[in-house]
Design a protein around this motif. Structure first.
Motif, PDB file in Angstrom:
ATOM      1  N   ASN A   1       0.808  -1.226   0.000  1.00 41.86           N
ATOM      2  CA  ASN A   1       0.000   0.000   0.000  1.00 41.86           C
ATOM      3  C   ASN A   1       0.844   1.280   0.000  1.00 41.86           C
ATOM      4  OD1 ASN A   1       0.871  -0.015   2.587  1.00 41.86           O
ATOM      5  ND2 ASN A   1      -1.117   0.302   3.551  1.00 41.86           N
TER       6      ASN A   1
ATOM      7  N   ILE B   1       2.872   4.215  -2.705  1.00 42.47           N
ATOM      8  CA  ILE B   1       2.350   5.070  -3.791  1.00 42.47           C
ATOM      9  C   ILE B   1       1.914   4.222  -4.993  1.00 42.47           C
ATOM     10  CG2 ILE B   1       3.107   6.716  -5.578  1.00 42.47           C
ATOM     11  CD1 ILE B   1       2.562   8.273  -3.158  1.00 42.47           C
ATOM     12  N   ALA B   2       2.712   3.205  -5.353  1.00 39.64           N
ATOM     13  CA  ALA B   2       2.389   2.414  -6.552  1.00 39.64           C
ATOM     14  C   ALA B   2       1.073   1.647  -6.355  1.00 39.64           C
ATOM     15  CB  ALA B   2       3.536   1.455  -6.874  1.00 39.64           C
TER      16      ALA B   2
ATOM     17  N   ARG C   1       0.024  -5.055   5.296  1.00 40.15           N
ATOM     18  CA  ARG C   1       0.357  -5.556   6.635  1.00 40.15           C
ATOM     19  C   ARG C   1      -0.309  -4.670   7.686  1.00 40.15           C
ATOM     20  NH1 ARG C   1       6.743  -6.146   5.456  1.00 40.15           N
ATOM     21  NH2 ARG C   1       6.450  -3.961   4.999  1.00 40.15           N
TER      22      ARG C   1
ATOM     23  N   GLU D   1       1.288  -1.257  10.409  1.00 42.26           N
ATOM     24  CA  GLU D   1       2.626  -0.810   9.993  1.00 42.26           C
ATOM     25  C   GLU D   1       2.938   0.529  10.634  1.00 42.26           C
ATOM     26  OE1 GLU D   1       2.739  -0.721   5.733  1.00 42.26           O
ATOM     27  OE2 GLU D   1       3.795  -2.621   5.706  1.00 42.26           O
TER      28      GLU D   1
ATOM     29  N   GLU E   1      10.735  13.095  -0.134  1.00 42.63           N
ATOM     30  CA  GLU E   1      10.897  12.940  -1.586  1.00 42.63           C
ATOM     31  C   GLU E   1      10.469  14.192  -2.359  1.00 42.63           C
ATOM     32  OE1 GLU E   1       9.381  10.445   0.226  1.00 42.63           O
ATOM     33  OE2 GLU E   1       9.851   8.486  -0.639  1.00 42.63           O
ATOM     34  N   THR E   2      11.184  14.464  -3.427  1.00 37.52           N
ATOM     35  CA  THR E   2      10.870  15.593  -4.309  1.00 37.52           C
ATOM     36  C   THR E   2      10.395  15.065  -5.648  1.00 37.52           C
ATOM     37  OG1 THR E   2      12.732  16.721  -3.287  1.00 37.52           O
ATOM     38  CG2 THR E   2      11.841  17.741  -5.250  1.00 37.52           C
TER      39      THR E   2
ATOM     40  N   LYS F   1       4.668  12.413   1.787  1.00 44.14           N
ATOM     41  CA  LYS F   1       4.185  11.113   1.282  1.00 44.14           C
ATOM     42  C   LYS F   1       3.126  10.511   2.203  1.00 44.14           C
ATOM     43  CE  LYS F   1       6.852   7.326   0.830  1.00 44.14           C
ATOM     44  NZ  LYS F   1       7.942   6.512   0.272  1.00 44.14           N
TER      45      LYS F   1
ATOM     46  N   TYR G   1      -3.455  -7.906   7.010  1.00 45.62           N
ATOM     47  CA  TYR G   1      -3.100  -9.224   7.548  1.00 45.62           C
ATOM     48  C   TYR G   1      -1.939  -9.088   8.520  1.00 45.62           C
ATOM     49  CZ  TYR G   1       0.612  -9.195   4.030  1.00 45.62           C
ATOM     50  OH  TYR G   1       1.706  -8.858   3.288  1.00 45.62           O
TER      51      TYR G   1
ATOM     52  N   ASN H   1      11.044  -4.761  -1.384  1.00 44.90           N
ATOM     53  CA  ASN H   1      10.890  -6.120  -0.801  1.00 44.90           C
ATOM     54  C   ASN H   1      10.564  -7.169  -1.864  1.00 44.90           C
ATOM     55  OD1 ASN H   1      11.374  -5.387   1.742  1.00 44.90           O
ATOM     56  ND2 ASN H   1       9.319  -5.754   2.552  1.00 44.90           N
TER      57      ASN H   1
ATOM     58  N   TYR I   1      24.844   8.994   0.483  1.00 42.23           N
ATOM     59  CA  TYR I   1      24.845   7.779  -0.340  1.00 42.23           C
ATOM     60  C   TYR I   1      26.279   7.320  -0.534  1.00 42.23           C
ATOM     61  CZ  TYR I   1      20.056   9.086  -1.364  1.00 42.23           C
ATOM     62  OH  TYR I   1      18.734   9.408  -1.236  1.00 42.23           O
TER      63      TYR I   1
ATOM     64  N   ASP J   1       8.783   0.326  -7.268  1.00 40.04           N
ATOM     65  CA  ASP J   1      10.100  -0.210  -6.928  1.00 40.04           C
ATOM     66  C   ASP J   1      10.147  -1.728  -7.066  1.00 40.04           C
ATOM     67  OD1 ASP J   1      11.048   2.286  -6.344  1.00 40.04           O
ATOM     68  OD2 ASP J   1      11.496   1.895  -4.231  1.00 40.04           O
TER      69      ASP J   1
ATOM     70  N   GLY K   1      11.823   7.987  -8.495  1.00 39.37           N
ATOM     71  CA  GLY K   1      11.179   6.822  -7.859  1.00 39.37           C
ATOM     72  C   GLY K   1       9.665   6.955  -7.754  1.00 39.37           C
ATOM     73  N   ILE K   2       9.206   8.122  -7.313  1.00 41.97           N
ATOM     74  CA  ILE K   2       7.751   8.322  -7.139  1.00 41.97           C
ATOM     75  C   ILE K   2       7.091   8.407  -8.518  1.00 41.97           C
ATOM     76  CG2 ILE K   2       5.979   9.895  -6.228  1.00 41.97           C
ATOM     77  CD1 ILE K   2       7.469   8.675  -3.925  1.00 41.97           C
TER      78      ILE K   2
HETATM   79  C1  LIG Z   1      16.753   7.785   0.732  1.00 38.94           C
HETATM   80  C2  LIG Z   1      15.776   7.823  -0.418  1.00 38.94           C
HETATM   81  C3  LIG Z   1      15.414   9.035  -0.996  1.00 38.94           C
HETATM   82  C4  LIG Z   1      14.513   9.077  -2.052  1.00 38.94           C
HETATM   83  N1  LIG Z   1      14.209  10.277  -2.631  1.00 38.94           N
HETATM   84  C5  LIG Z   1      13.347  10.325  -3.667  1.00 38.94           C
HETATM   85  C6  LIG Z   1      12.999  11.577  -4.272  1.00 38.94           C
HETATM   86  O1  LIG Z   1      13.474  12.647  -3.889  1.00 38.94           O
HETATM   87  N2  LIG Z   1      12.108  11.560  -5.302  1.00 38.94           N
HETATM   88  C7  LIG Z   1      11.545  10.393  -5.750  1.00 38.94           C
HETATM   89  O2  LIG Z   1      10.733  10.443  -6.688  1.00 38.94           O
HETATM   90  N3  LIG Z   1      11.852   9.216  -5.193  1.00 38.94           N
HETATM   91  C8  LIG Z   1      12.729   9.146  -4.166  1.00 38.94           C
HETATM   92  N4  LIG Z   1      13.021   7.946  -3.591  1.00 38.94           N
HETATM   93  C9  LIG Z   1      12.380   6.726  -4.104  1.00 38.94           C
HETATM   94  C10 LIG Z   1      10.915   6.577  -3.654  1.00 38.94           C
HETATM   95  O3  LIG Z   1      10.813   6.704  -2.249  1.00 38.94           O
HETATM   96  C11 LIG Z   1      10.409   5.190  -4.066  1.00 38.94           C
HETATM   97  O4  LIG Z   1      10.786   4.945  -5.394  1.00 38.94           O
HETATM   98  C12 LIG Z   1       8.888   5.080  -3.981  1.00 38.94           C
HETATM   99  O5  LIG Z   1       8.431   5.354  -2.682  1.00 38.94           O
HETATM  100  C13 LIG Z   1       8.457   3.668  -4.382  1.00 38.94           C
HETATM  101  O6  LIG Z   1       7.091   3.503  -4.182  1.00 38.94           O
HETATM  102  P1  LIG Z   1       6.465   2.032  -4.157  1.00 38.94           P
HETATM  103  O7  LIG Z   1       5.029   2.194  -3.851  1.00 38.94           O
HETATM  104  O8  LIG Z   1       6.870   1.293  -5.359  1.00 38.94           O
HETATM  105  O9  LIG Z   1       7.225   1.302  -2.951  1.00 38.94           O
HETATM  106  P2  LIG Z   1       7.190   1.611  -1.395  1.00 38.94           P
HETATM  107  O10 LIG Z   1       7.028   3.062  -1.117  1.00 38.94           O
HETATM  108  O11 LIG Z   1       8.360   0.920  -0.818  1.00 38.94           O
HETATM  109  O12 LIG Z   1       5.851   0.910  -0.907  1.00 38.94           O
HETATM  110  C14 LIG Z   1       5.751  -0.481  -0.775  1.00 38.94           C
HETATM  111  C15 LIG Z   1       4.659  -0.811   0.210  1.00 38.94           C
HETATM  112  O13 LIG Z   1       4.569  -2.246   0.299  1.00 38.94           O
HETATM  113  C16 LIG Z   1       4.577  -2.604   1.667  1.00 38.94           C
HETATM  114  N5  LIG Z   1       5.129  -3.951   1.794  1.00 38.94           N
HETATM  115  C17 LIG Z   1       6.426  -4.342   1.742  1.00 38.94           C
HETATM  116  N6  LIG Z   1       6.522  -5.659   1.929  1.00 38.94           N
HETATM  117  C18 LIG Z   1       5.253  -6.136   2.085  1.00 38.94           C
HETATM  118  C19 LIG Z   1       4.693  -7.406   2.320  1.00 38.94           C
HETATM  119  N7  LIG Z   1       5.452  -8.476   2.481  1.00 38.94           N
HETATM  120  N8  LIG Z   1       3.343  -7.504   2.418  1.00 38.94           N
HETATM  121  C20 LIG Z   1       2.568  -6.405   2.286  1.00 38.94           C
HETATM  122  N9  LIG Z   1       3.027  -5.174   2.090  1.00 38.94           N
HETATM  123  C21 LIG Z   1       4.362  -5.035   1.982  1.00 38.94           C
HETATM  124  C22 LIG Z   1       5.401  -1.537   2.369  1.00 38.94           C
HETATM  125  O14 LIG Z   1       5.089  -1.486   3.726  1.00 38.94           O
HETATM  126  C23 LIG Z   1       4.962  -0.289   1.617  1.00 38.94           C
HETATM  127  O15 LIG Z   1       3.784   0.253   2.158  1.00 38.94           O
HETATM  128  C24 LIG Z   1      13.934   7.870  -2.532  1.00 38.94           C
HETATM  129  C25 LIG Z   1      14.283   6.656  -1.955  1.00 38.94           C
HETATM  130  C26 LIG Z   1      15.204   6.614  -0.923  1.00 38.94           C
HETATM  131  C27 LIG Z   1      15.567   5.276  -0.316  1.00 38.94           C
END
Ligand SMILES: Cc1cc2nc3c(=O)[nH]c(=O)nc-3n(C[C@H](O)[C@H](O)[C@H](O)COP(=O)(O)OP(=O)(O)OC[C@H]3O[C@@H](n4cnc5c(N)ncnc54)[C@H](O)[C@@H]3O)c2cc1C
Length: 359
Positions: free
Chosen positions: A10, A12-13, A33, A36, A44-45, A102, A120, A158, A219, A281, A293-294
């Motif tokens: 849950n 952004i994606a 989950r 959480e 994030e920008t 976020k 769950y 993950n 980094y 991701d 990333g976002i």
């Molecule tokens: C230090 C850092 C700085 C960043 N800065 C930027 C920025 O400036 N601009 C930008 O665009 N991007 C940035 N990013 C990247 C950005 O944060 C991610 O690319 C983006 O949040 C990915 O979104 P997502 O929904 O794919 O994954 P996530 O945000 O990781 O969401 C995944 C979700 O799945 C859940 N999950 C994980 N495992 C399980 C499981 N087993 N069962 C159920 N749920 C689960 C997690 O709890 C989470 O809620 C940065 C990343 C990092 C690490």
């Protein structure tokens, strides 16, 4: 419970996909989950190039209303000891990006789909049934059985669904991040609230998290010797003493929390199968230097919603394979431009962190 689509994750994606499917009238369950903790804010920008996508998806006002603020540029010291001022004034059609909040944005989006969210506590299991449907068992003290035609991995780095499906990933580097929230300092020589600076052992970014705090992130490479020192925030000032402006942002360090994690570039070896897709991701993870990333999470969710629609309404047999191909092409282009960016920094070509970009 029977749904067309089962989304796991849950962030952004996952939540963007859920909102888009809801608009199309495609039924879904979003599994997450329970209980959480509120994630560590990464500040994030979003770059100006993300604004047309949000506008097209009718999500721009939601993101703007819940953002910390609009951004109009950033500063960087990369490749030379001169500060570059990157001003968004010349960008079109939007002359600003967004410093998002976020957590708040996600909560607003989850409000739209909350009745289709299932939590769950004890993990989940995937069962592929012979007649092509997928059953997910969400385990609490009892088991909730959700049946669907299409399964989505939106679990971020993950890759929890992909792991269960035994799909491996390609890892392209070993970048790691260490972040801390520090009291806000406004630098007298910098006008924008985002500043990037490279140094011999890696690079850092400082940006405003809110009205009172900055987030500083360093980094470097997994296993690098500075990581041991970065674990103690009181040592940051001495570790970063060679930086030009970055060190000035490190004020009081009492009660400052640190957070570390992977920030490397990686891609799933397969981004879709006959009845599943990966997003955000989970599909491909970008180096935060790209600031994409976002945007990637939102873009892949938008493409996935169209792909699912094609598969369900037009029975298009090639839709999922085309999604995989498009995403892998995007990742190849991203890798090239990311490596070119690192190669612009020639000052420490022989150092442990930078040399791999020149080998
Ligand atoms: C230090 C850092 C700085 C960043 N800065 C930027 C920025 O400036 N601009 C930008 O665009 N991007 C940035 N990013 C990247 C950005 O944060 C991610 O690319 C983006 O949040 C990915 O979104 P997502 O929904 O794919 O994954 P996530 O945000 O990781 O969401 C995944 C979700 O799945 C859940 N999950 C994980 N495992 C399980 C499981 N087993 N069962 C159920 N749920 C689960 C997690 O709890 C989470 O809620 C940065 C990343 C990092 C690490």
């Amino acid at each position: 419970m029977q749904k067309e689509v089962i989304i796991i994750g849950n962030g952004i994606a996952g939540v963007t996909l859920a909102v888009l499917l809801q608009r199309k009238g495609i039924s879904f369950a979003l599994l997450h989950r329970k209980g959480e903790k509120r994630p560590f804010g990464l500040g994030e920008t979003l770059p100006p190039s993300a604004m047309p996508l949000l506008q097209q998806l009718q999500l721009l006002s939601l993101f703007e209303e819940n953002a910390y603020r609009k951004t109009y540029g950033y500063h960087s010291m990369w490749g030379s000891s001169r500060v570059t001022d990157i001003n968004f004034y010349h960008q079109n059609p939007f002359k600003n990006g967004l410093k998002i909040n976020k957590h708040q944005t996600l909560e607003k989006m989850r409000d739209l789909i909350r009745e289709d969210m299932i939590s769950y506590t004890k993990g989940f299991e995937i069962i592929n049934e012979a007649h092509g449907s997928t059953v997910v068992l969400a385990k609490n003290d009892g088991i909730k059985i959700v049946q669907g035609k299409i399964l989505i991995d939106a679990t971020g780095r993950n890759r929890a669904v992909l792991q269960k499906l035994k799909i491996d990933s390609e890892t392209h580097d070993e970048l790691v991040a260490v972040s801390c929230h520090v009291p806000k300092i406004k630098h007298p020589k910098l006008t924008h609230e985002v500043y990037v600076e490279s140094f011999a052992q890696g690079w850092g970014i400082v940006s405003a998290l809110n009205e009172t705090e900055n987030i500083c992130t360093i980094y470097t490479q997994k296993g690098h010797e500075i990581l041991a020192e970065l674990k103690d925030v009181s040592q940051w000032k001495s570790v970063l003493s060679e930086t030009v402006y970055f060190k000035d942002f490190l004020g009081a360090t009492e009660n400052v929390k640190l957070k570390g994690g992977n920030a490397n570039s990686s891609v799933a070896k397969q981004i879709s199968g006959s009845n599943w897709l990966a997003l955000g991701d989970a599909a491909m993870s970008f180096d935060p230097l790209s600031s994409h990333g976002i945007t990637n999470a939102i873009f892949t969710a938008a493409r996935a919603s169209e792909t699912i629609d094609k598969k369900l309404t037009e029975a298009d047999p090639d839709a999922f394979a085309a999604y995989n191909e498009t995403m892998r092409k995007i990742f190849q282009q991203y890798l090239q431009s990311k490596n070119n960016l690192y190669r612009q920094e020639l000052r420490w070509k022989k150092s442990e962190f930078w040399k791999r970009f020149f080998e």
